[in-house]
Write an enzyme that holds these catalytic residues in place. Structure first.
Site, mmCIF file in Angstrom:
data_model
loop_
_atom_site.group_PDB
_atom_site.id
_atom_site.type_symbol
_atom_site.label_atom_id
_atom_site.label_comp_id
_atom_site.label_asym_id
_atom_site.label_seq_id
_atom_site.Cartn_x
_atom_site.Cartn_y
_atom_site.Cartn_z
ATOM 1 N N GLY A 293 -6.697 81.488 -57.271
ATOM 2 C CA GLY A 293 -6.449 80.128 -56.822
ATOM 3 C C GLY A 293 -7.154 79.116 -57.709
ATOM 4 O O GLY A 293 -7.360 79.346 -58.904
ATOM 5 N N CYS A 294 -7.546 78.011 -57.130
ATOM 6 C CA CYS A 294 -8.185 76.922 -57.878
ATOM 7 C C CYS A 294 -9.480 77.381 -58.532
ATOM 8 O O CYS A 294 -10.369 77.907 -57.874
ATOM 9 C CB CYS A 294 -8.468 75.756 -56.940
ATOM 10 S SG CYS A 294 -9.430 74.432 -57.706
ATOM 11 N N PHE A 295 -9.600 77.174 -59.847
ATOM 12 C CA PHE A 295 -10.804 77.641 -60.524
ATOM 13 C C PHE A 295 -12.060 76.862 -60.136
ATOM 14 O O PHE A 295 -13.174 77.351 -60.306
ATOM 15 C CB PHE A 295 -10.646 77.715 -62.048
ATOM 16 C CG PHE A 295 -10.045 76.527 -62.758
ATOM 17 C CD1 PHE A 295 -10.115 75.243 -62.280
ATOM 18 C CD2 PHE A 295 -9.384 76.736 -63.977
ATOM 19 C CE1 PHE A 295 -9.571 74.169 -62.965
ATOM 20 C CE2 PHE A 295 -8.830 75.674 -64.683
ATOM 21 C CZ PHE A 295 -8.924 74.383 -64.179
ATOM 22 N N CYS B 249 -12.902 76.250 -57.052
ATOM 23 C CA CYS B 249 -13.404 77.014 -55.902
ATOM 24 C C CYS B 249 -14.075 78.307 -56.346
ATOM 25 O O CYS B 249 -15.170 78.651 -55.881
ATOM 26 C CB CYS B 249 -12.260 77.355 -54.951
ATOM 27 S SG CYS B 249 -11.413 75.943 -54.212
ATOM 28 N N TYR C 77 -11.085 67.001 -52.304
ATOM 29 C CA TYR C 77 -10.684 68.410 -52.387
ATOM 30 C C TYR C 77 -11.894 69.322 -52.207
ATOM 31 O O TYR C 77 -11.813 70.346 -51.523
ATOM 32 C CB TYR C 77 -10.007 68.688 -53.727
ATOM 33 C CG TYR C 77 -9.547 70.126 -53.882
ATOM 34 C CD1 TYR C 77 -8.275 70.519 -53.473
ATOM 35 C CD2 TYR C 77 -10.402 71.096 -54.423
ATOM 36 C CE1 TYR C 77 -7.861 71.839 -53.599
ATOM 37 C CE2 TYR C 77 -9.996 72.409 -54.554
ATOM 38 C CZ TYR C 77 -8.727 72.776 -54.139
ATOM 39 O OH TYR C 77 -8.332 74.092 -54.264
#
Length: 212
Positions: free
Chosen positions: A48-50, A52, A186
């Protein structure tokens, strides 16, 4: 003659309409093994989002640094705006005397929705797909044993298992993003809750200095 001709016609018709199946032999790509530097080793994960993933791994005891970037595809010089077939990924620099690759794999699965395909949480698409990379047979075996364990628990593991080839570092503004922008929407709404969920599962691996 008529019977023979009919027989030949049936055989030919049958042959034309029944294609011979050819099993595709997929050649396994030899993984690239990254050499240790100053006692530190490197591991590579996409989940997923790097932003995170970077925050999660940097909170783990024995991890020196997590770097955001791109991997898993074939396109050269990917960028955030155009990383084509790559996924957002992270390079984990760690001390193997403090934390093992096996533990890093445990962290990987404890910090994601194991069954979500092509994404994590609100981040959807192939750019956010889960990939766990191996650099040698030992790492591959550790990954496969973990996946078998999860499968035996009734979970459908979405993560791809791929031989590591190359990691492309992302733009500077992506590095340490959660640390530098703790109040960004975010980070507050996705990254921190994801980290807290992971930390509740593996509290023993968290650095004592970390507090969210």
């Amino acid at each position: 003659m008529k019977l023979i001709s009919t027989f030949i016609f049936i055989v030919l018709a049958s042959t034309c309409n029944t294609p011979i199946e050819k099993k595709a032999v997929q050649k396994e790509i030899t993984p690239i093994e990254v050499s240790s530097q100053d006692g530190f080793e490197r591991a590579y994960f996409a989940s997923g989002c790097f932003w995170c993933v970077e925050e999660i791994y940097e909170s783990v005891e024995g991890v020196e640094e997590a770097i955001s970037g791109y991997s898993g595809g074939n396109t050269d010089n990917p960028t955030y705006r155009n990383h084509a077939d790559h996924a957002e990924a992270n390079e984990i620099i760690y001390d193997p005397n403090v934390v093992s690759f096996k533990t890093l794999v445990d962290v990987y699965f404890a910090s994601q929705n194991i069954e979500q395909i092509n994404g994590q949480g609100p981040d959807i698409g192939k750019s956010y797909r889960s990939i766990i990379f191996y650099q040698n047979d030992k790492q591959k075996k550790i990954i496969e044993e973990k996946i078998n364990s999860l499968t035996n628990q009734g979970l459908k593991v979405a993560a791809e298992v791929k031989s590591f080839q190359k990691f492309w570092i992302a733009e500077d503004y992506h590095q340490d993003y959660a640390k530098l922008h703790p109040n960004q929407g975010y980070i507050q709404g996705v990254s921190i809750p994801r980290w807290r969920k992971f930390a509740s599962k593996m509290p023993d691996v968290i650095k004592s200095s970390i507090n969210h």
